[in-house]
Motif scaffolding. Structure first.
Motif, mmCIF file in Angstrom:
data_model
loop_
_atom_site.group_PDB
_atom_site.id
_atom_site.type_symbol
_atom_site.label_atom_id
_atom_site.label_comp_id
_atom_site.label_asym_id
_atom_site.label_seq_id
_atom_site.Cartn_x
_atom_site.Cartn_y
_atom_site.Cartn_z
ATOM 1 N N LEU A 1 -46.533 -37.221 18.965
ATOM 2 C CA LEU A 1 -47.025 -35.834 19.014
ATOM 3 C C LEU A 1 -46.201 -34.993 19.986
ATOM 4 C CD1 LEU A 1 -50.902 -36.348 18.800
ATOM 5 C CD2 LEU A 1 -49.362 -35.454 17.037
ATOM 6 N N ARG B 1 -46.387 -30.179 4.612
ATOM 7 C CA ARG B 1 -47.060 -30.960 5.656
ATOM 8 C C ARG B 1 -45.968 -31.760 6.360
ATOM 9 N NH1 ARG B 1 -52.530 -32.548 4.014
ATOM 10 N NH2 ARG B 1 -52.978 -31.659 1.994
ATOM 11 N N SER C 1 -49.819 -34.278 8.666
ATOM 12 C CA SER C 1 -50.517 -33.073 9.152
ATOM 13 C C SER C 1 -51.175 -32.327 7.994
ATOM 14 C CB SER C 1 -49.514 -32.143 9.839
ATOM 15 O OG SER C 1 -48.745 -31.472 8.862
ATOM 16 N N SER C 2 -52.013 -31.363 8.323
ATOM 17 C CA SER C 2 -52.488 -30.399 7.320
ATOM 18 C C SER C 2 -51.287 -29.527 6.949
ATOM 19 C CB SER C 2 -53.544 -29.474 7.920
ATOM 20 O OG SER C 2 -54.433 -30.189 8.698
ATOM 21 N N VAL D 1 -49.540 -27.753 14.827
ATOM 22 C CA VAL D 1 -49.532 -28.876 13.875
ATOM 23 C C VAL D 1 -50.815 -29.682 14.072
ATOM 24 C CG1 VAL D 1 -48.298 -30.961 13.129
ATOM 25 C CG2 VAL D 1 -47.005 -29.003 14.016
ATOM 26 N N GLU D 2 -51.643 -29.727 13.032
ATOM 27 C CA GLU D 2 -52.887 -30.506 13.131
ATOM 28 C C GLU D 2 -52.777 -31.764 12.288
ATOM 29 O OE1 GLU D 2 -56.268 -28.108 12.118
ATOM 30 O OE2 GLU D 2 -55.933 -26.843 13.881
ATOM 31 N N ILE D 3 -53.055 -32.903 12.910
ATOM 32 C CA ILE D 3 -52.947 -34.170 12.178
ATOM 33 C C ILE D 3 -54.208 -34.369 11.334
ATOM 34 C CG2 ILE D 3 -52.727 -36.692 12.407
ATOM 35 C CD1 ILE D 3 -50.174 -35.016 13.162
ATOM 36 N N GLU D 4 -53.981 -34.602 10.034
ATOM 37 C CA GLU D 4 -55.114 -34.745 9.115
ATOM 38 C C GLU D 4 -55.425 -36.216 8.849
ATOM 39 O OE1 GLU D 4 -55.400 -31.688 5.810
ATOM 40 O OE2 GLU D 4 -55.236 -33.547 4.654
#
Ligand SMILES: Cc1cc2nc3c(=O)[nH]c(=O)nc-3n(C[C@H](O)[C@H](O)[C@H](O)COP(=O)(O)OP(=O)(O)OC[C@H]3O[C@@H](n4cnc5c(N)ncnc54)[C@H](O)[C@@H]3O)c2cc1C
Length: 375
Positions: A307, A277, A249-250, A320-323
């Motif tokens: 997720l 992260r 994640s970011s 939670v943003e996946i990078e």
């Protein structure tokens, strides 16, 4: 068509190793340490090592409580203990040879989340601790007090800590192996896809992309360290590919209230905190059949499963943003023991490291080197 000079200086070696993952590079280093005069060549099909070793989660693990109990179904108790011991010994070896800083190693412990379906395993902690006591000189597993402090959802009924596990930086690990090969004057050729091994004549044939032709290297001994890809080169090795996926994640807005190497769902899911992260991977058990592949790719079913776990169990209420996401391919068999053997007089194979090659890789290579040297 090779030149006189090429034939004299580039073709003949005492040992040719196929595969520059943890096992291939560890084999090269240990063979060269024992045989300083030997010429050693490593052939790697990727531009850099492109198997599981640079695509994993970096858990330096021995097996969680539920995994070890499950292993007792496929292996006798003594062999389960020996396997844990080899992983422990392998990890100790790389830490003492390369140092924690070079490996990016952190000993934050391993922690397993226990949901209601795994609660029955808690009854066997004492048995497993007694079994492993001679290996660690201490109890390995203990149930954490007040696991609520981690902020997991109420689905998590207990957390089991293993103080001996750690995490490392897989890029740093491969780099330090690579740099050590350079110190030992071990040659590594990348972009060298091995097409064929002739066991009788001890030649290894590589496709030469620059001339659209083939080059055959001659060796006194050959080591095959190609893990999941081994069936493309050798027949009769009992292994199956198993793809795995990882996401990072970011950096999160809130501080993640835990650190360590976390296991969930009988070890099929793993997650850790890297500079605030979330790294999470696994879930192969949600779609075993599709994941029996050598192809890279993300299975949407697994991604959704992971997720959902993030949002519902691991970091409920957090954004939670996946990078980044990637896949890698492991090799599995009927049990978790690696295959380490000679397939002919001077040709050895060390493959099938499953999902725990980080800790056991060095030890696996050490066994292969001993076998090759006995010949
Ligand atoms: C997603 C994922 C997560 C994982 N997480 C962990 C973890 O957290 N902890 C842990 O202990 N283990 C983990 N593993 C498992 C671990 O990464 C492996 O067990 C280990 O890296 C195996 O090392 P290896 O050297 O045997 O194989 P590999 O690293 O796969 O190396 C084999 C090499 O051979 C090369 N090769 C193959 N065929 C040829 C050919 N014909 N010619 C030339 N070169 C060839 C490949 O390119 C590759 O570089 C994970 C694996 C994956 C995929």
């Amino acid at each position: 068509m090779l030149s006189f000079w090429e034939k004299r200086s580039f073709i003949k070696y005492d040992l040719v190793i196929i595969g520059a993952g943890i096992v291939g590079l560890s084999t090269a280093i240990q063979f060269k340490k024992d045989n300083p005069q030997a010429s050693v060549l490593v052939l790697e099909k990727g531009v850099f090592p492109s198997g599981a070793s640079t695509r994993n989660a970096g858990f330096a693990c021995f097996g969680s409580l539920t995994e070890i109990i499950d292993d007792l179904k496929s292996l006798p108790v003594q062999e389960v203990k020996e396997l844990v011991e080899k992983r422990h010994r392998g990890l100790r070896a790389i830490r003492s040879i390369f140092g924690d800083q070079a490996l990016g190693y952190q000993e934050n412990g391993g922690l397993e989340l226990i949901s209601s379906k795994e609660e029955k395993y808690l009854e066997r902690i004492e048995y497993i601790n007694t079994l492993l006591f001679p290996v660690f000189d201490d109890d390995v597993f203990e149930v954490e007090n007040q696991h609520e402090k981690y902020g997991f959802s109420a689905k998590v009924k207990a957390v089991v800590r293993n103080k001996f596990e750690g995490e490392l930086d897989s890029g740093k690990f491969l780099n330090v192996l690579w740099e050590t090969c350079q110190v030992f004057k071990i040659k590594i050729l990348t972009g060298a896809y091995v097409k064929e091994i002739d066991q009788e004549n001890k030649t290894v044939t590589v496709k030469d992309p620059s001339h659209d032709s083939f080059i055959s290297f001659e060796a006194l001994k050959i080591a095959v360290c190609t893990n999941a890809f081994t069936s493309q080169l050798l027949k009769g090795i009992d292994l199956q590919p198993g793809r795995g996926m990882v996401m990072v994640s970011s950096p999160l807005v809130k501080t993640i209230p835990w650190k360590g190497a976390f296991h969930y769902d009988m070890g099929y899911v793993y997650f850790r905190n890297i500079e605030n992260r979330l790294l999470i991977g696994g879930g192969r058990n949600q779609d075993f059949d599709t994941e029996k592949t050598l192809d890279q790719g993300i299975n949407p079913k697994l991604k959704t499963y992971l997720l959902d776990l993030v949002h519902e169990v691991i970091l409920p209420g957090q954004k939670v943003e996946i990078e980044q996401e990637w896949s890698g391919v492991m090799a599995f068999g009927p049990n978790k023991k690696p295959v380490i053997k000679l397939v002919s007089e001077d040709v050895g194979v060390a493959v099938r490291l499953g999902g725990m090659g980080v800790a056991i890789g060095w030890q696996t290579a050490s066994e292969l080197v001993k076998m090759l040297q006995r010949q």
